[in-house]
Design a protein around this motif. Structure first.
Motif, mmCIF file in Angstrom:
data_model
loop_
_atom_site.group_PDB
_atom_site.id
_atom_site.type_symbol
_atom_site.label_atom_id
_atom_site.label_comp_id
_atom_site.label_asym_id
_atom_site.label_seq_id
_atom_site.Cartn_x
_atom_site.Cartn_y
_atom_site.Cartn_z
ATOM 1 N N ARG A 125 0.839 -1.192 0.000
ATOM 2 C CA ARG A 125 0.000 0.000 0.000
ATOM 3 C C ARG A 125 0.878 1.248 0.000
ATOM 4 O O ARG A 125 1.732 1.412 0.855
ATOM 5 C CB ARG A 125 -0.912 0.021 1.225
ATOM 6 N N HIS A 126 0.677 2.126 -0.960
ATOM 7 C CA HIS A 126 1.418 3.373 -1.036
ATOM 8 C C HIS A 126 0.476 4.534 -0.724
ATOM 9 O O HIS A 126 -0.737 4.449 -0.917
ATOM 10 C CB HIS A 126 2.022 3.552 -2.433
ATOM 11 N N ASP A 127 1.053 5.613 -0.251
ATOM 12 C CA ASP A 127 0.261 6.819 -0.018
ATOM 13 C C ASP A 127 0.029 7.568 -1.329
ATOM 14 O O ASP A 127 -1.036 8.117 -1.563
ATOM 15 C CB ASP A 127 0.956 7.732 0.994
ATOM 16 N N LYS A 128 1.066 7.596 -2.170
ATOM 17 C CA LYS A 128 0.936 8.227 -3.484
ATOM 18 C C LYS A 128 1.785 7.469 -4.492
ATOM 19 O O LYS A 128 2.826 6.904 -4.152
ATOM 20 C CB LYS A 128 1.363 9.689 -3.434
ATOM 21 N N LYS A 129 1.351 7.482 -5.746
ATOM 22 C CA LYS A 129 2.071 6.798 -6.818
ATOM 23 C C LYS A 129 1.773 7.495 -8.133
ATOM 24 O O LYS A 129 0.717 8.115 -8.292
ATOM 25 C CB LYS A 129 1.621 5.333 -6.915
ATOM 26 N N GLY A 130 2.694 7.411 -9.064
ATOM 27 C CA GLY A 130 2.449 8.003 -10.371
ATOM 28 C C GLY A 130 3.431 7.508 -11.414
ATOM 29 O O GLY A 130 4.397 6.792 -11.104
ATOM 30 N N PHE A 131 3.163 7.867 -12.655
ATOM 31 C CA PHE A 131 4.035 7.519 -13.780
ATOM 32 C C PHE A 131 4.657 8.795 -14.341
ATOM 33 O O PHE A 131 4.078 9.867 -14.262
ATOM 34 C CB PHE A 131 3.242 6.843 -14.904
ATOM 35 N N GLU A 132 5.813 8.626 -14.945
ATOM 36 C CA GLU A 132 6.451 9.731 -15.664
ATOM 37 C C GLU A 132 7.307 9.133 -16.759
ATOM 38 O O GLU A 132 7.773 7.989 -16.647
ATOM 39 C CB GLU A 132 7.313 10.557 -14.705
ATOM 40 N N THR A 133 7.503 9.871 -17.813
ATOM 41 C CA THR A 133 8.407 9.450 -18.881
ATOM 42 C C THR A 133 9.626 10.354 -18.849
ATOM 43 O O THR A 133 9.504 11.575 -18.957
ATOM 44 C CB THR A 133 7.722 9.541 -20.257
ATOM 45 N N LEU A 134 10.791 9.758 -18.646
ATOM 46 C CA LEU A 134 12.040 10.513 -18.553
ATOM 47 C C LEU A 134 13.054 9.989 -19.555
ATOM 48 O O LEU A 134 12.962 8.845 -20.012
ATOM 49 C CB LEU A 134 12.636 10.397 -17.146
ATOM 50 N N THR A 135 14.005 10.826 -19.872
ATOM 51 C CA THR A 135 15.156 10.397 -20.653
ATOM 52 C C THR A 135 16.329 10.295 -19.701
ATOM 53 O O THR A 135 16.897 11.310 -19.299
ATOM 54 C CB THR A 135 15.461 11.396 -21.791
ATOM 55 N N MET A 136 16.662 9.099 -19.315
ATOM 56 C CA MET A 136 17.728 8.889 -18.334
ATOM 57 C C MET A 136 19.115 8.981 -18.970
ATOM 58 O O MET A 136 20.078 9.362 -18.326
ATOM 59 C CB MET A 136 17.570 7.527 -17.662
ATOM 60 N N ILE A 137 19.206 8.604 -20.236
ATOM 61 C CA ILE A 137 20.465 8.674 -20.968
ATOM 62 C C ILE A 137 20.287 9.647 -22.125
ATOM 63 O O ILE A 137 19.304 9.561 -22.860
ATOM 64 C CB ILE A 137 20.889 7.290 -21.484
ATOM 65 N N SER A 138 21.256 10.570 -22.293
ATOM 66 C CA SER A 138 21.153 11.658 -23.260
ATOM 67 C C SER A 138 19.906 12.491 -22.967
ATOM 68 O O SER A 138 19.015 12.621 -23.797
ATOM 69 C CB SER A 138 21.097 11.105 -24.699
ATOM 70 N N SER A 139 19.850 13.024 -21.745
ATOM 71 C CA SER A 139 18.660 13.724 -21.276
ATOM 72 C C SER A 139 18.498 15.084 -21.938
ATOM 73 O O SER A 139 19.433 15.694 -22.401
ATOM 74 C CB SER A 139 18.702 13.879 -19.754
ATOM 75 N N GLY A 140 17.238 15.537 -21.944
ATOM 76 C CA GLY A 140 16.900 16.844 -22.478
ATOM 77 C C GLY A 140 16.156 17.644 -21.459
ATOM 78 O O GLY A 140 16.652 18.601 -20.906
ATOM 79 N N LYS A 141 14.929 17.206 -21.165
ATOM 80 C CA LYS A 141 14.049 17.945 -20.254
ATOM 81 C C LYS A 141 14.678 18.114 -18.882
ATOM 82 O O LYS A 141 14.642 19.195 -18.293
ATOM 83 C CB LYS A 141 12.711 17.218 -20.112
ATOM 84 N N ALA A 142 15.280 17.063 -18.369
ATOM 85 C CA ALA A 142 15.806 17.116 -17.011
ATOM 86 C C ALA A 142 16.983 18.067 -16.907
ATOM 87 O O ALA A 142 17.160 18.745 -15.913
ATOM 88 C CB ALA A 142 16.222 15.719 -16.558
ATOM 89 N N ALA A 143 17.805 18.142 -17.967
ATOM 90 C CA ALA A 143 18.934 19.048 -17.946
ATOM 91 C C ALA A 143 18.457 20.493 -17.849
ATOM 92 O O ALA A 143 19.040 21.327 -17.171
ATOM 93 C CB ALA A 143 19.796 18.849 -19.193
ATOM 94 N N LYS A 144 17.367 20.808 -18.532
ATOM 95 C CA LYS A 144 16.794 22.145 -18.455
ATOM 96 C C LYS A 144 16.270 22.416 -17.056
ATOM 97 O O LYS A 144 16.406 23.515 -16.527
ATOM 98 C CB LYS A 144 15.665 22.286 -19.471
ATOM 99 N N LEU A 145 15.669 21.397 -16.425
ATOM 100 C CA LEU A 145 15.175 21.556 -15.072
ATOM 101 C C LEU A 145 16.322 21.860 -14.112
ATOM 102 O O LEU A 145 16.208 22.701 -13.238
ATOM 103 C CB LEU A 145 14.454 20.283 -14.619
ATOM 104 N N LYS A 146 17.454 21.195 -14.299
ATOM 105 C CA LYS A 146 18.603 21.434 -13.447
ATOM 106 C C LYS A 146 19.056 22.881 -13.560
ATOM 107 O O LYS A 146 19.330 23.550 -12.573
ATOM 108 C CB LYS A 146 19.753 20.503 -13.823
ATOM 109 N N SER A 147 19.124 23.385 -14.800
ATOM 110 C CA SER A 147 19.530 24.760 -15.015
ATOM 111 C C SER A 147 18.595 25.719 -14.307
ATOM 112 O O SER A 147 19.016 26.707 -13.703
ATOM 113 C CB SER A 147 19.550 25.040 -16.522
ATOM 114 N N PHE A 148 17.302 25.425 -14.350
ATOM 115 C CA PHE A 148 16.305 26.265 -13.692
ATOM 116 C C PHE A 148 16.528 26.298 -12.192
ATOM 117 O O PHE A 148 16.522 27.359 -11.569
ATOM 118 C CB PHE A 148 14.909 25.725 -14.010
#
Length: 199
Positions: free
Chosen positions: A158-181
């Motif tokens: 039993r979890h309190d919260k759960k969800g899905f996400e699509t990420l690029t773990m290798i050769s990332s794009g979106k996450a690198a921008k988030l880091k800069s932010f």
């Protein structure tokens, strides 16, 4: 003197916020600011270094999946928690909504774990391709990740919260921008603190 002491404390606080962002190449928020994941792919060793920073006092997990499944089938999960002086990180492959069986070979290698101020931080590493049939290969490009957490360690089903996400773990794009932010926000906040205390 008091201003200097307060300023020093603020510097320490800001440093703790930026610490994981400085240590890892990428970051993403998967549940607002409640669940943050950081990661770095070492191409030479083909190792993935991951950190989870979750506003929860029980277990936290990040899993990889080939498809989104409402029945919780075939999630390759590293699940960890801190309880008292005990620090745990185990490898699971979910079969259903019931408590998952532990993988006979643990490919989730714990580096560090801590529970502080209601936030659990788990740092670990695993191979991109473990060679274990119960583990999912972290492919280049987008991959489905499943996040979940619970404010207790008594039950894994039993979890309190759960969800899905699509990420690029290798050769990332979106996450690198988030880091800069996040870095820009940290630097801006630190500038304001300096201006206020040395006005």
């Amino acid at each position: 003197m008091i201003k200097l002491q307060v300023f020093s404390l603020l510097l320490l606080y800001m440093g703790s916020l930026a610490n994981l962002s400085a240590e890892y190449s990428n970051t993403a928020s998967l549940d607002g600011n409640n669940f943050k994941v950081y990661w770095t792919h070492n191409a030479t060793s083909n190792m993935m270094y991951i950190a989870l920073e979750v506003k929860a006092t029980g277990w936290v997990t990040l899993a990889f999946a080939k498809e989104k499944s409402s029945s919780m089938k075939d999630y390759d999960a590293c699940l960890g928690y801190v309880s008292g002086g005990t620090k745990v990180l185990n490898d699971y492959l979910t079969k259903s909504r019931n408590s998952p069986p532990e993988d006979s070979h643990n490919d989730c290698m714990l580096d560090e774990a801590m529970l502080n101020g209601g936030t659990t931080t788990i740092k670990y590493h695993r191979k991109v391709n473990t060679g274990d049939s119960q583990d999912i290969v972290i492919e280049k490009g987008e991959i489905i990740v499943v996040w979940a957490y619970r404010n207790a360690v008594t039950s894994l089903s039993r979890h309190d919260k759960k969800g899905f996400e699509t990420l690029t773990m290798i050769s990332s794009g979106k996450a690198a921008k988030l880091k800069s932010f996040y870095w820009k926000i940290t630097v801006a906040s630190l500038s304001v603190v300096v201006a206020l205390f040395f006005k």
